[in-house]
Design a protein around this motif. Sequence first.
Motif, short mmCIF file in Angstrom:
data_model
loop_
_atom_site.label_atom_id
_atom_site.label_comp_id
_atom_site.label_asym_id
_atom_site.label_seq_id
_atom_site.Cartn_x
_atom_site.Cartn_y
_atom_site.Cartn_z
N LEU A 34 13.85 1.45 9.21
CA LEU A 34 14.35 2.04 8.73
C LEU A 34 15.80 2.47 8.93
CD1 LEU A 34 13.65 5.47 8.33
CD2 LEU A 34 13.54 5.82 11.10
N GLN A 35 16.43 1.86 10.09
CA GLN A 35 17.57 1.58 10.45
C GLN A 35 18.28 0.97 8.54
OE1 GLN A 35 19.46 -1.50 12.90
NE2 GLN A 35 21.58 -0.90 12.84
N LEU A 36 17.46 -0.31 7.86
CA LEU A 36 18.22 -0.73 6.56
C LEU A 36 17.69 0.62 5.28
CD1 LEU A 36 15.69 -4.08 7.29
CD2 LEU A 36 18.39 -3.55 6.87
N ALA A 37 16.62 1.37 5.81
CA ALA A 37 16.16 2.19 4.76
C ALA A 37 17.61 3.36 4.48
CB ALA A 37 14.59 2.41 4.86
N ASP A 38 18.09 3.79 5.69
CA ASP A 38 19.19 4.86 6.14
C ASP A 38 20.75 4.08 5.78
OD1 ASP A 38 17.60 6.50 7.17
OD2 ASP A 38 18.46 6.25 9.06
N ASN A 39 20.72 2.55 5.75
CA ASN A 39 22.43 2.35 5.01
C ASN A 39 22.34 1.00 3.81
OD1 ASN A 39 23.47 3.06 7.74
ND2 ASN A 39 21.80 1.61 8.77
N VAL A 40 21.03 0.83 3.65
CA VAL A 40 20.89 0.53 1.81
C VAL A 40 20.05 0.66 1.12
CG1 VAL A 40 20.26 -1.70 0.91
CG2 VAL A 40 20.83 -1.91 2.82
N PRO A 41 20.96 1.65 0.58
CA PRO A 41 21.42 2.49 -0.77
C PRO A 41 20.62 2.11 -1.73
CG PRO A 41 23.67 1.82 -0.62
CD PRO A 41 23.06 1.34 0.50
N LEU A 73 7.82 -2.34 1.00
CA LEU A 73 6.43 -2.69 1.58
C LEU A 73 6.08 -2.54 2.70
CD1 LEU A 73 3.59 -3.98 0.16
CD2 LEU A 73 5.55 -5.97 -0.12
N SER A 74 4.93 -2.15 3.31
CA SER A 74 5.28 -1.90 4.65
C SER A 74 3.97 -2.21 5.29
CB SER A 74 5.82 -1.24 5.86
OG SER A 74 5.31 -0.84 6.33
N ASP A 75 3.71 -3.97 6.13
CA ASP A 75 2.21 -3.58 6.99
C ASP A 75 2.11 -2.04 7.90
OD1 ASP A 75 0.15 -4.41 7.88
OD2 ASP A 75 1.38 -5.32 9.82
N MET A 76 1.27 -1.90 7.59
CA MET A 76 0.43 -0.95 8.23
C MET A 76 0.30 -0.95 9.86
SD MET A 76 -3.06 1.16 7.51
CE MET A 76 -3.06 1.60 5.85
N VAL A 77 -0.08 -2.12 10.54
CA VAL A 77 0.09 -2.30 11.59
C VAL A 77 1.30 -2.56 12.33
CG1 VAL A 77 -1.20 -2.85 13.91
CG2 VAL A 77 -2.46 -1.36 12.33
N ARG A 131 2.37 3.96 8.59
CA ARG A 131 2.45 5.20 7.88
C ARG A 131 3.66 6.11 8.75
NH1 ARG A 131 -2.37 7.07 5.88
NH2 ARG A 131 -3.68 5.32 6.64
N GLN A 132 3.51 6.12 9.51
CA GLN A 132 5.29 6.84 10.96
C GLN A 132 6.24 6.17 9.62
OE1 GLN A 132 4.56 5.91 14.18
NE2 GLN A 132 3.70 7.82 15.24
N LEU A 133 6.71 4.97 9.73
CA LEU A 133 7.39 4.30 8.12
C LEU A 133 7.68 5.11 7.15
CD1 LEU A 133 10.18 2.58 8.62
CD2 LEU A 133 9.08 1.07 7.57
N ILE A 134 6.64 5.31 6.33
CA ILE A 134 6.60 5.82 5.24
C ILE A 134 7.32 7.38 5.20
CG2 ILE A 134 5.01 5.88 3.34
CD1 ILE A 134 6.39 3.50 4.05
N GLU A 135 6.59 7.36 5.93
CA GLU A 135 6.59 8.97 6.58
C GLU A 135 8.60 9.21 6.84
OE1 GLU A 135 4.82 11.58 9.36
OE2 GLU A 135 2.37 10.77 7.80
N LEU A 136 8.65 9.28 7.57
CA LEU A 136 9.98 8.82 7.66
C LEU A 136 11.26 8.76 6.32
CD1 LEU A 136 10.38 7.51 11.17
CD2 LEU A 136 11.06 9.51 10.49
#
Length: 194
Positions: free
Chosen positions: A116-123, A129-133, A141-146
């Motif tokens: 989430l920190q990378l998603a906020d700071n790397v435009p 591509l994320s593992d679910m668990v 799932r929560q990461l994708i929503e955020l």
Amino acid sequence: IDAATQARAFEPFLTTKGLGVGSGLGLAMTLGFARQSGGGIRLSSAPGKGTEVQLVLPCSVPEPAPSASDESAAAERGEHLVLLVEDDPAVRQVVRQQLVSLGYPVIEADNGAQALQLADNVPDIALVLSDMVMPGGINGRQLIELVRQRRPSVGVVLMSGYAEGLARNEGELLRLDKPFSTDDLGVALQRALK
């Protein structure tokens, strides 16, 4: 390795390590890679004597020079930075190699908070591509929503090791079941970009 464990050694999530120490996906992912490459794995073991694992791959044949359309498709993929989120280092390494072989640049995170920190700071991130668990309080799932709340245009694909099959839509989420081939990964990422 005893005979009973050796017979099941390539099953996903089979591990002889303690709870939380390993995912048991290493040999399953390696076998998947070997098979998609036209090869296989030989395993021989005797308790007290050791274990030998041989990765058998076919000889390579030089590929023909890429056509102009192949080069433009690779250049297009190269424009799409992928954020790979996977807590298991061995699985993350295999998936990273698959992404690189498809022509995608990759940055990595081993948990949801870091991702989430990378998603906020790397435009430049175009795909997640994320593992679910995952451990650490934020699952896939929560990461994708955020991420979608912050950056709705980013493509997303969830990876799961708890079911078999190819990429599928799960509600509005695209899920790719582990272990998966490089081709299946490429198709899922292209679908996520649309």
